[in-house]
Design an enzyme around this catalytic site. Structure first.
Site, mmCIF file in Angstrom:
data_model
loop_
_atom_site.group_PDB
_atom_site.id
_atom_site.type_symbol
_atom_site.label_atom_id
_atom_site.label_comp_id
_atom_site.label_asym_id
_atom_site.label_seq_id
_atom_site.Cartn_x
_atom_site.Cartn_y
_atom_site.Cartn_z
ATOM 1 N N SER A 102 0.828 -1.203 0.000
ATOM 2 C CA SER A 102 0.000 0.000 0.000
ATOM 3 C C SER A 102 0.869 1.263 0.000
ATOM 4 O O SER A 102 1.659 1.475 -0.918
ATOM 5 C CB SER A 102 -0.942 -0.042 1.206
ATOM 6 O OG SER A 102 -1.944 0.938 1.134
ATOM 7 N N PHE A 103 0.776 2.102 1.022
ATOM 8 C CA PHE A 103 1.584 3.316 1.096
ATOM 9 C C PHE A 103 3.074 2.991 1.004
ATOM 10 O O PHE A 103 3.852 3.746 0.413
ATOM 11 C CB PHE A 103 1.281 4.054 2.405
ATOM 12 C CG PHE A 103 2.094 5.302 2.612
ATOM 13 C CD1 PHE A 103 1.817 6.454 1.889
ATOM 14 C CD2 PHE A 103 3.129 5.329 3.533
ATOM 15 C CE1 PHE A 103 2.561 7.614 2.077
ATOM 16 C CE2 PHE A 103 3.876 6.478 3.733
ATOM 17 C CZ PHE A 103 3.593 7.624 3.006
#
Length: 325
Positions: A102-103
């Protein structure tokens, strides 16, 4: 591989916490967690990966057991890329692989373009190398304004004691805010994401990072293509079929940015890019780690990687003698 050690790396604003699996003599892999998660995000996946590698999962600033941003500062995306560079400098790594969820995939992607000579492999779990501005152009200035105003509000409230809740209340609030996480995985993250006090627990995370879009760096399509051309790493993108498709959750059904990014990576990197779809949601690497472990392991151990290691990087700035892990 079930055993791990805790690391605490000094930085000018305090320290970056991390946990490591395997022998430091193994080939290094830096693991970057998702937004408001922490290094425990990889607890179930790493024991299933090749045992001869050295995995270090760091807590980003303001997450897990790491120090927060300094008083009065906003959270900017570049800070996370910069602190990643500080971590590998502290570990004395010259060449390594990145595994980002994700991030963490966004940070790993940008790092791999800014420091292309340092990254052998970039593996992204339900992520992309950049957040495209496709759905965001009209909102970018609003995000910047809200980030500054949010920081000012928190500064004014900084003298108030942190909110104390029971562990169960904290878990339920986390699950309500993140419907794809699941109770068991939520408990794993809270082990590192909370601190026990006399009457319950308090969250460790820096509240300035409540909203991801307030500190993301959104990249245009033109810049994305230019950045990808800088990559020297082999790239694996694993997409969860029931995962997220956009930073802003209201855009989850808009798959076009993912399609554009995958097509661009294929076009530019050719045989250096691999794309795999797996059943599961955004946290498939925690909930069903077997669904991604085999793909990640094969990629890390592939013969293509060994061949790439034997061929000097065309635009690397370091001498061959300094490129070892």
């Amino acid at each position: 591989m079930g055993l791990f050690s805790e690391l605490k790396l000094a930085v000018p604003w305090g320290h970056i916490a991390a946990k490591a699996w395997g022998s430091p003599k193994g080939r290094p892999v830096l693991c970057l967690h998702g937004w408001l998660d922490n290094a425990n995000s990889f607890d179930r996946l790493i024991p299933l990966l090749p045992r001869d590698l050295y995995y270090v999962a760091m807590d980003f600033r303001g997450h897990g057991l790491s120090s927060h941003f300094g008083p009065g500062l906003c959270c900017h995306f570049q800070n996370f890329v910069s602190e990643t560079r500080r971590v590998v400098e502290a570990l004395k790594w010259k060449r390594f692989s990145i595994l980002g969820h994700s991030f963490g995939g966004f940070v790993g992607g940008m790092f791999s373009c800014v420091f292309p000579e340092m990254v052998d492999e970039l593996i992204m779990l339900d992520s992309l190398p950049f957040a495209l501005d496709t759905n965001e152009v009209d909102n970018l200035l609003t995000y910047k304004r809200k980030a500054i105003e949010h920081t000012l509000q928190l500064d004014a409230a900084a003298k108030k004691p942190p909110r104390v809740l029971s562990l169960e209340e904290t878990l339920q609030r986390l699950l309500k805010a993140n419907t794809q996480l699941g109770e068991e995985c939520g408990k794993i993250l809270l082990q590192r994401g909370t601190t026990r006090v006399a009457t319950g627990v308090v969250m460790n995370r820096d509240r300035r990072m409540d909203l991801l879009e307030h500190c993301m760096e959104f990249v245009s399509r033109e810049r994305a293509v230019l950045f990808i051309k800088k990559l020297q790493a082999r790239v694996l993108l694993i997409k969860a079929l029931q995962g997220y498709y956009d930073v802003r959750r209201e855009n989850d059904n808009k798959k076009e940015p993912v399609v554009f990014m995958v097509d661009t990576l294929k076009s530019v990197l050719k045989e250096r890019f691999q794309y795999v779809e797996v059943p599961g949601n955004h946290y498939v690497h925690m909930q069903q780690p077997n669904r991604v472990a085999g793909v990640v392991s094969s990629f890390l151990e592939s013969e293509d990687r060994l061949q790439a290691q034997l061929e000097p990087l065309a635009s690397a700035t370091q001498t061959p003698s300094s490129q070892g892990p």
